[in-house]
Design a protein around this motif. Structure first.
Motif, short mmCIF file in Angstrom:
data_model
loop_
_atom_site.label_atom_id
_atom_site.label_comp_id
_atom_site.label_asym_id
_atom_site.label_seq_id
_atom_site.Cartn_x
_atom_site.Cartn_y
_atom_site.Cartn_z
N ARG A 60 0.81 -1.34 0.02
CA ARG A 60 -0.04 0.04 -0.01
C ARG A 60 0.66 1.20 -0.01
O ARG A 60 1.92 1.27 0.67
CB ARG A 60 -0.93 -0.02 1.40
CG ARG A 60 -0.02 0.00 2.41
CD ARG A 60 -1.18 -0.19 3.84
NE ARG A 60 -0.47 -0.37 4.98
CZ ARG A 60 0.32 -1.30 5.43
NH1 ARG A 60 0.34 -2.42 4.69
NH2 ARG A 60 0.96 -1.41 6.66
N SER A 62 2.02 4.66 1.23
CA SER A 62 2.04 5.21 2.65
C SER A 62 2.87 6.80 2.33
O SER A 62 2.71 7.50 3.18
CB SER A 62 2.54 4.54 3.55
OG SER A 62 3.90 4.12 3.29
N HIS A 64 3.46 9.71 -0.56
CA HIS A 64 3.53 10.27 -2.05
C HIS A 64 3.84 11.45 -2.08
O HIS A 64 3.76 12.37 -1.35
CB HIS A 64 1.95 10.24 -2.20
CG HIS A 64 1.49 10.68 -3.57
ND1 HIS A 64 1.36 12.17 -3.78
CD2 HIS A 64 1.09 10.16 -4.71
CE1 HIS A 64 0.88 12.52 -5.11
NE2 HIS A 64 0.92 11.43 -5.57
N ARG A 91 -8.23 10.42 -1.07
CA ARG A 91 -6.94 10.85 -0.46
C ARG A 91 -6.92 12.44 -0.05
O ARG A 91 -7.77 13.16 -0.72
CB ARG A 91 -5.70 10.45 -1.58
CG ARG A 91 -5.61 9.16 -1.81
CD ARG A 91 -4.50 9.09 -3.05
NE ARG A 91 -4.89 9.42 -4.07
CZ ARG A 91 -3.91 9.83 -5.14
NH1 ARG A 91 -2.88 9.37 -4.98
NH2 ARG A 91 -4.45 10.16 -6.29
N LEU A 105 -5.21 8.34 3.87
CA LEU A 105 -5.90 7.71 2.78
C LEU A 105 -7.20 7.20 3.62
O LEU A 105 -7.20 6.87 4.77
CB LEU A 105 -5.20 6.39 2.53
CG LEU A 105 -3.79 6.47 2.01
CD1 LEU A 105 -3.04 5.28 1.84
CD2 LEU A 105 -4.05 7.21 0.75
N SER A 106 -8.46 7.59 2.95
CA SER A 106 -9.81 7.29 3.56
C SER A 106 -10.11 5.95 3.28
O SER A 106 -9.65 5.29 1.94
CB SER A 106 -10.91 8.20 2.70
OG SER A 106 -11.96 7.86 3.36
N PRO A 109 -12.63 5.33 -1.56
CA PRO A 109 -12.35 6.32 -2.58
C PRO A 109 -13.42 7.35 -3.21
O PRO A 109 -13.68 7.30 -4.42
CB PRO A 109 -11.64 5.39 -3.64
CG PRO A 109 -12.64 4.12 -3.85
CD PRO A 109 -12.95 3.99 -2.22
#
Length: 618
Positions: A60, A62, A64, A91, A105-106, A109
């Motif tokens: 995933r 984590s 960005h 996001r 991050l929710s 989406p």
């Protein structure tokens, strides 16, 4: 540099692969895929070799870097100097100073329709398209609490300096929430305002079109607190939460056009004045946006679906004892175009004058122009020093946008005493472009007689540029963990290491706390990230910690020496840490070989062809 032959000419023979051959000095490295990638950066679970299961293979993102391509909404904390950017896919990117970036991050989406900081509290509040309220803990980078709202949320506002929030829904209800930081929960307080209590009638809300469009807080004067409640159908109410009553009610029945003037030239007094009318058949003017145009709550700017902008003078009326008896007589309408069909006014923001914040300033408008016209952000300079009834437009600029408009936000300059001292601008456009205009840039715009501008704004200083310049090839390389060569590469890269500076002295994002991993006692370099670009340049980052830091920027040309094809796009590269050697190949078959030696007073250059070798000291 290596050339195929003396008569080398650029041609379409791309270097597609480069690979160093290991010598006896190098030690073979045996790792699993999970060990090769830092679990802190990419989210892999740390597991013993040979015991990987399907459950462990849960990669995933984590971390960005940069602005997400689906960015759609902005929020700013003027105290912590942090910017939050919500996306269409759940996001949230939080950006501070010194390359500090956080990614939230929710679980779903979904787009965010509201995003706002609990200023200086370390929390961020959001509302998703499925009407889920979320409070994010910025330090822990996770959702601290969430609350599913049963009806459609149409308005959301955090009360400045508190953990309290107002929520308006499609049925006209105004509710009050509180985030309890100790319990980590969003609490719904018993205080709420039903629509019939606000309007004084049970029959006003006859359809779902009458719902709260926006809400905001106006602290008129202590201890009185007024909440501004605005309904899409055109109704404007100032509600006193301490006395549970409306102190002002305004609607479409308060408007009647006397004349038509258009804000098309800054050399004219362009406004429409309205007089009172109680005609119940007055056509509804649907509200699409609003903002305060003064710090004391006296002037409210309202944008409408039909493209009109109205400036409401609320101060005199709000102080009246009879809330319905005295009708506003000093309302002014602005039009950006004289055509009949105009775009809805989607966004309104106000920047007051530094010394006369309640007598004029700049109104930032997106929308309101002719349908099909060029996409611009309009900046109007307004002055009503002699009263709102004598309002003058003394300047207009249409700022051409780079990409389609997503959102904009005004931010106070660092050190500004008053919240109204706001003169810098962030514009978010698609796909994922963030542009910054400081106060000097905006002042220069307004001082010119031309009407339309397309000026180079300051773009967000990306840690890893991918578009400007355009990235063509990249590698993440592991540095050997033992031996003298490992120490040498660490010392060399740490010597050259520098922090990417902000693009200008007025860059407003300075908040955030660097990762504690960056201050670890063991400062050995474990990974480097290397990228080649379309312009022939190469950049190298220390990728040991989640926050990458730039160490080298290598241009494609050598000063004073001309070699054909040096500016061609990089197509292959490789790095060998044992000898600190970097090989770069481009699309014309030219290969450049570098040996990284850190800081040095002189550099050597060797040009090697099939027939000769030339050595120079630079």
């Amino acid at each position: 540099m290596f050339l195929p032959n003396e008569d080398f000419q650029p041609r379409d023979v791309s270097t597609s692969h480069l690979k160093f051959s290991e010598t006896k000095q190098s030690k073979k490295i045996t790792t699993t895929n999970a060990e090769l990638v830092d679990s802190r950066i990419y989210g892999y679970h740390s597991v013993p070799k040979g015991s990987v299961t399907l459950k462990d293979l849960d990669p995933r993102v984590s971390v960005h870097f940069g602005i997400p391509s689906t960015a759609s909404i902005l929020a700013f904390d003027p105290i912590q100097r942090l910017l939050a950017i919500g996306t269409l896919d759940g996001r949230i990117k939080v950006i501070g100073g010194d390359n500090i970036e956080g990614l939230l991050l929710s679980s779903k989406p979904l787009p965010f329709k509201n995003l706002q900081f609990l200023e200086n509290q370390g929390f961020l509040a959001s509302v998703s398209n499925e009407n889920e309220l979320q409070v994010w803990d910025l330090e822990r980078r996770c959702i601290a609490s969430n609350l599913k709202w049963e009806s459609n949320i149409t308005a959301f506002s955090v009360i400045y300096g508190t953990h309290y929030m107002y929520v308006g829904d499609e049925y006209g209800f105004l509710s009050v929430l509180k985030y309890d930081a100790e319990e980590g929960k969003i609490l719904q307080l018993p205080y709420h305002i039903p629509a019939n209590l606000i309007t004084g009638t049970d029959s006003f809300f006859h359809s779902c079109r009458d719902f709260i469009a926006q809400s905001s807080i106006c602290c008129w004067c202590a201890p009185t607190t007024l909440v501004l409640i605005v309904y899409e159908s055109g109704l404007i109410i100032l509600w006193d939460v301490t006395e549970d009553r409306a102190v002002l009610v305004r609607g479409n029945t308060d408007l009647q056009l006397k004349n038509d003037k258009v804000v098309d030239s800054p050399n004219e007094v362009n406004y429409d004045q309205f007089t009172n009318t109680s005609d119940p058949e007055q056509e509804e003017k649907e509200i699409s946006s609003l903002c305060w145009a003064s710090s004391d709550g006296s002037i409210l700017a309202v944008g409408y679906v039909d493209g009109d902008i109205l400036l409401w003078n609320l101060l005199t009326s709000a102080s009246s004892k009879d809330q319905r008896g005295q009708r506003a007589s000093n309302n002014v309408k602005l039009q950006l175009s004289s055509v009949d069909r105009r775009l809805p006014v989607i966004v309104l923001h106000w920047s007051g004058n530094k010394f006369h914040t309640d007598r004029g300033g700049q109104l930032f408008v997106y929308g309101g122009d002719e349908i099909g016209s060029e996409e611009v952000l309009t900046i109007l300079t307004l002055d009503w020093s002699s009263g709102i009834e004598s309002l003058k437009c003394i300047g207009r600029v249409d700022l051409t946008l780079n990409g389609s408009f997503a959102d904009m936000i005004l931010v106070p300059n660092a050190g500004a005493i008053e919240r109204s001292d706001t003169s810098s601008l962030f514009v978010l456009s698609n796909p994922g472009q963030l542009h910054f205009y400081d106060d000097s840039c905006l002042s220069a715009l307004m001082s010119q007689p031309e009407k339309k501008y397309s000026i180079p704004a300051v773009q967000y200083p990306e840690v890893i540029p991918t578009v400007d310049p355009y990235i063509t090839v990249a590698k993440l390389k592991l540095i050997q963990a033992e031996g003298s060569f490992s120490r040498a590469v660490s010392e060399t890269i740490l010597e050259a290491k520098h922090t990417v500076t902000a693009p200008c002295s007025n860059w407003p994002l300075t908040g955030g706390v660097p990762s504690q991993l960056s201050f670890a006692e063991d400062n050995a370099i474990k990974r480097v990230y290397i990228a080649g670009y379309q312009d022939g340049s190469v950049r190298i980052w220390d990728a040991t910690f989640p926050v990458l830091s730039c160490t080298f920027v290598i241009g494609s040309e050598v000063e004073g020496i001309e070699v054909a094809g040096t500016n061609a796009s990089v197509s292959a590269l490789d790095f060998f840490s044992s000898t600190l050697s970097l090989a770069v190949g481009n699309e014309y078959g030219l290969v450049r070989l570098y040996r990284l030696i850190g800081n040095s007073d002189e550099m050597s250059f060797h040009l090697v062809t099939e027939g000769k070798r030339e050595g120079l000291i630079l």
